[in-house]
Design an enzyme around this catalytic site. Structure first.
Site, short mmCIF file in Angstrom:
data_model
loop_
_atom_site.label_atom_id
_atom_site.label_comp_id
_atom_site.label_asym_id
_atom_site.label_seq_id
_atom_site.Cartn_x
_atom_site.Cartn_y
_atom_site.Cartn_z
CG ASP A 694 -2.18 0.99 1.29
OD1 ASP A 694 -2.85 0.89 0.21
OD2 ASP A 694 -2.05 1.87 2.14
CE LYS A 698 -1.60 5.18 1.27
NZ LYS A 698 -1.66 4.98 2.85
#
Ligand code: ADP
Ligand code: ASP
Ligand code: MG
Length: 835
Positions: A694, A698
């Site tokens: 994750d 980003k």
């Protein structure tokens, strides 16, 4: 008693005026039934007009019914007899309801008229066609019935009242440009009539008249307004009050733009333009008798008689660049194009001569300064005739190739923006075009009169409603309205929906933004609402919803003809992200906290960017990094202002931030993970956080924003999930995680020995993109964050010595939803909302 003015054809305004003579005109909407006649009578009796002339329309729907009857009879359709009975019953019923036991003579009078009507209709059935003269005679009968109903009612109340059948006095000429009044004859006939009928109150028929050959005729549909103005002139009245069912002239047709605002005052010129271009509230020719005499026209609401209404006078009150907008439907664009036209004098004249000879009236003209083409807008009904006339007139040039084509585009509407205030004010046209452009409305032709009181654009009729609404909002006459759909009412989606609903009233009132929530879709069910979901969206979604179908969802959002459409994707779905490019290409804005698009396959990302650039629709995803923190916005500002990003560092995971802020060796790492999970700080499967993917996503998003073509597979990711537990169930994973406690304890001890702390950090630099657990000096900015705070540090050419830092809470549905909401508002501002 008042005198009757005898104006000469183009006489100046008479000096003497019986100021207390007032003409009132009541439209069909004001006299729909007995109850309404009673109301009208009360209104009239409450006034102290010295002479009161009341012009009435037919009861609502009666003119249409009469036209229908004549058509049916001419076709010899047996239905006409039933319809005739129904119409007679409606009038008889009104008479009985109004006059009660004294209705006898009126009913007899009506019966006699209806018997005559039946004779005419019977004759039509025999001859099997409908001559224009007969249609004229029949369609005006409603006014005759109506005036008698009101007149008899007032007489029944004991009033001194005469009924004037306009067919006895009004003489007109029906030409191509409309109806001209024979003022001299009309005034003479009225003077004669007045000698026999000197009553203080007169009820007159609207709409009907006679032509110079003494045949019964009408002033054209909606013509009772014109009758009102003509009688106001003939009676030398001080004012004309036109009573209808709205509070006056509105800034647009309220049936298309419900937010239309009432206009206090209009100049004659403005009212003419609005009426000519389709504002049905007043007939376009009404102004001419008034202008000549400086007679004020007041448009008022029968249903709200205390409202002052709209005053139409010679005064120019310049408020705002424009006052109102209208739409004229059922038009076509005719384009004559050819290189042989350039610099050839007289071409325009030939075009218009050809059209005139074919009896085609031209609604709008525009010619490019290159003179390469001449384009005019004509009525759809006359379009083929117009095209053929031009083909014929330019047959020679077409043969020689000097004219390349005569092209007809059907299904066109003209949108006109009207206002005295636009004269000499730059930017009005730009504002109109910008509003239409943003709403993805294509403009076919443009015209601005040199009076600068009107800008007209021709658009495809399928876009007409949307165009009118977009322009109306663009000129601040109504809020910027968005047709909004939300996908994925999970944690963030639900928080967003709540925030959206809570802010709606405020946004509407203060910022004039109408975010109309018209669709909500979960994975399985969706709710489509025509007017906007108000109140409890959860209950509505749980109620009678339908299976989710994103095609139908999209079509529904676009179907409302609202100026703007917006989809907020709060799902985490790649399938939904696959649709973004299509939505953006269709002009639908997309706002999302879903990382799939920003961090997913590069071709999809590129397609999304390109679709947005091509259509002008916006794609925003601020909440994908740092939740509500302005991370992407800051980065965009840096890049847009010409700065160069050298490195991006940060802690992008609230979960990992919390874990390493808390991890001091006292509580084993696995137990901290369990605690975090218990408090809802982690994803349901904590491996989604611990794997670092994750965070890597980003970083990809930020790298792409900074102009690098980075993909997930280019990021070096250190996963904190031990190899052996990657395939296990969540429970087995949680149970087995203590196996890594010793490893973490060891890494922490080593870091401490060097005066450092452990942090899970992302880094993009010339050396590539890495995500993993690193040692940082205890004095480092990242070592001193609070709880789940995120931090992003931009090192750029400008912010080189001292990097730019964005820091704050970077997780949680509330702040993430707020980040999404902020993006929504940025889209609204981009579309012209004032926030
Ligand atoms: P009446 O029977 O009183 O003559 P009409 O139906 O002819 O009434 O005209 C009034 C209607 O015109 C209103 O009900 C409204 O729906 C419509 N209308 C269209 N454009 C406008 C506008 N710009 N301002 C006010 N009303 C308008
Ligand atoms: N009754 C006529 C019509 O419907 C005239 C009017 O109402 O103005 O057109
Ligand atoms: Mg009308």
């Amino acid at each position: 008693m008042s005198s009757v003015a005898v104006p000469v054809a183009d006489s100046p305004a008479p000096v003497l005026r019986a100021a207390s003579t007032v003409v009132h005109k009541f439209g069909g909407t004001s006299v729909a039934d007995a109850e309404r006649y009673r109301h009208v009578a009360q209104l009239l009796l409450a006034r102290d007009d010295a002479v009161q002339v009341t012009v009435v329309s037919a009861m609502k729907g009666v003119t249409d019914a009469l036209i229908g009857l004549a058509g049916l009879a001419a076709d010899d359709a047996p239905q006409w007899r039933d319809d005739w009975h129904a119409l007679r019953a409606r009038h008889r019923g009104a008479a009985v309801a109004l006059l009660g036991e004294h209705a006898g003579p009126t009913v007899e009078w009506l019966d006699a008229r209806f018997a005559q009507l039946a004779d005419v209709l019977g004759a039509l059935a025999v001859i099997g066609e409908l001559p224009a003269e007969v249609l004229d005679r029949v369609q005006g009968l409603g006014e005759v019935y109506s005036a008698h109903l009101l007149g008899h009612y007032l007489q029944g109340l004991g009033e001194d009242c005469a009924v004037l059948d306009a067919r006895d006095v009004l003489v007109v000429d029906r030409g191509e440009l409309g109806v001209d009044v024979d003022w001299v004859q009309s005034a003479q006939r009225l003077a004669t009539w007045r000698q026999a009928h000197p009553q203080r109150r007169v009820v007159a028929t609207g709409f009907v008249a006679r032509d110079r050959r003494d045949r019964i005729t009408t002033l054209g549909r909606n013509g009772s307004d014109y009758s009102g103005a003509i009688f106001a002139a003939l009676f030398n009245a001080g004012e004309l009050h036109i009573w209808t069912d709205v509070d006056g002239v509105l800034s647009a047709d309220p049936r298309v733009v419900p937010e239309a605002v009432q206009l206090e005052a209009l100049s004659y010129d403005e009212a003419c333009e609005l009426a000519y271009f389709g504002a049905k509230v007043v007939h376009p020719q009404t102004m001419s008798p008034a202008i000549e005499r400086g007679l004020p026209i007041i448009i008022r609401n029968t249903f709200n008689p205390d409202h002052p209404g709209t005053r139409i006078t010679a005064d120019r009150t310049v408020a705002g660049p424009i006052k109102g907008l209208t739409l004229s439907p059922d038009l076509a664009v005719l384009n004559l194009e050819g290189t042989g036209l350039i610099g050839v004098p007289g071409t325009a004249e030939r075009v218009f001569a050809a059209l005139r000879n074919a009896h085609v009236s031209v609604v709008m003209i525009s010619q490019g300064s290159s003179e390469h083409s001449i384009c005019c807008v004509v009525r759809q009904a006359e379009a083929l005739r117009a095209r053929d006339a031009l083909l014929q007139a330019f047959a020679h040039e077409l043969g020689l190739g000097q004219v390349q084509r005569v092209q007809l585009t059907d299904n066109v509407s003209v949108l006109a923006a009207v206002g005295d205030g636009m004269a000499g004010q730059p930017g009005v046209a730009a504002r109109l075009f910008e509003s239409l452009g943003r709403a993805q409305v294509n403009i076919l032709a443009i015209a601005q009169g040199s009076s600068e009181r009107n800008i007209s654009v021709a658009v495809d009729s399928r876009h007409a409603t949307k165009a009118l609404r977009a322009a109306h909002a663009g000129f601040w006459l109504s809020p910027q309205t968005f047709s909004v759909g939300v996908i994925g009412p999970g944690n963030v989606g639900a928080a967003l929906l709540d925030q959206l609903q809570a802010a709606q009233a405020h946004l509407l009132g203060r910022a004039k933004v109408d975010l109309r929530l018209r669709a909500v879709a979960s994975r399985s069910r969706m709710l489509l609402d025509q007017r906007g979901v108000h109140g409890d969206w959860r209950a509505a979604l749980a109620g009678p919803s339908q299976p989710t179908d994103l095609e139908a969802f999209t079509a529904h959002l676009l179907s409302a003809h609202l100026p703007h459409a917006l989809i907020i994707d709060c799902s985490g779905s790649a399938d939904v992200a696959d649709r973004y490019a299509g939505w953006l290409a269709a002009g639908i804005h997309v706002v999302t906290p879903n990382k799939q698009a920003g961090a997913g396959p590069l071709p999809r990302y590129t397609a999304i960017r390109e679709a947005a650039a091509a259509s002008g629709a916006r794609f925003r995803y601020e909440a994908t990094v740092g939740a509500g923190l302005p991370v992407i916005t800051t980065l965009r500002d840096l890049v847009d202002t010409g700065d160069e990003v050298l490195a991006i560092d940060g802690i992008f995971s609230g979960t990992l931030a919390w874990l390493f802020n808390m991890y001091d060796g006292q509580v084993p790492f696995s137990q901290l993970v369990a605690q975090a999970r218990g408090m809802g700080y982690t994803e349901p499967d904590p491996r989604d956080d611990l794997s670092g993917v994750d965070v890597a996503r980003k970083l990809v998003i930020l790298a792409r924003e900074a102009g690098r073509e980075l993909s997930l597979e280019h990021v070096q990711v250190e996963s904190l999930v031990p190899e052996v537990l990657r395939q296990a169930s969540v429970e087995d994973f949680m149970g087995g995680l203590d196996a890594v406690d010793a490893v973490f304890a060891e890494r922490l001890a080593q870091a401490r020995a060097r005066g450092a702390v452990l942090r899970y950090v992302a880094r993009l630099s010339d050396a590539g993109a890495q995500v993993g657990l690193v040692e940082l000096p205890a004095t480092h900015a990242f070592a001193n964050l609070r709880l789940t705070d995120n931090v992003v540090q931009f090192t750029t050419r400008r912010y080189c010595e001292n990097p730019l830092v964005v820091q704050g809470p970077g997780a949680g549905p509330e702040v993430t939803a707020a980040g999404v909401f902020a993006d929504v508002l940025r889209v609204a501002v981009g579309e012209g909302a004032r926030l």
